[in-house]
Design an enzyme around this catalytic site. Structure first.
Site, PDB file in Angstrom:
ATOM      1  N   CYS A  98       2.877   1.422   4.136  1.00  0.00           N
ATOM      2  CA  CYS A  98       1.565   0.758   4.022  1.00  0.00           C
ATOM      3  C   CYS A  98       1.696  -0.750   4.271  1.00  0.00           C
ATOM      4  O   CYS A  98       2.361  -1.447   3.511  1.00  0.00           O
ATOM      5  CB  CYS A  98       1.014   1.051   2.628  1.00  0.00           C
ATOM      6  SG  CYS A  98      -0.333   0.004   2.095  1.00  0.00           S
ATOM      7  N   CYS A 130       0.358  -2.997   1.465  1.00  0.00           N
ATOM      8  CA  CYS A 130       1.263  -2.906   0.315  1.00  0.00           C
ATOM      9  C   CYS A 130       2.416  -3.892   0.478  1.00  0.00           C
ATOM     10  O   CYS A 130       2.851  -4.519  -0.496  1.00  0.00           O
ATOM     11  CB  CYS A 130       1.814  -1.487   0.167  1.00  0.00           C
ATOM     12  SG  CYS A 130       0.549  -0.235  -0.105  1.00  0.00           S
TER      13      CYS A 130
END
Length: 101
Positions: free
Chosen positions: A25, A28
């Site tokens: 991600c 993230c």
């Protein structure tokens, strides 16, 4: 001494910020250095726990994580704040001031 369980962590006196993330991600990855800065600024006023949703699918399902990153702040076992998306440092510092022990 064994590591405390997730249940024990979130039920302690100290606020626990849980970062639900995944290695693949992009947002993230943007959140990680912000969390490091937060730790440098607030020390042990809060505990930060990172949970990989791919490895801990039961936890992700339990807390109905639908997008990542999602952060949940627990205080005495209760959810006191929850937000998806990258969170800026000033927002997270404000939470520590509001809910810190």
């Amino acid at each position: 001494m064994s590591k405390p369980s997730f249940h024990d962590l979130i039920n302690g006196d100290k606020p626990v910020l849980v970062d639900f993330y995944a290695d693949w991600c992009g947002p993230c990855k943007q959140q990680t250095p912000i969390l490091k800065q937060l730790t440098e600024r607030v020390g042990d006023a809060i505990r930060i726990v990172k949970i990989d949703v791919d490895r801990a699918q039961a936890a992700a399902n339990q807390y109905q994580i639908r997008s990542i990153p999602t952060m949940i702040l627990f205080k005495n076992g209760k959810i006191v704040w929850r937000q998806s998306g990258v969170q800026p440092l000033h927002t997270l510092e404000g939470l520590v001031k509001q809910f810190g022990s």
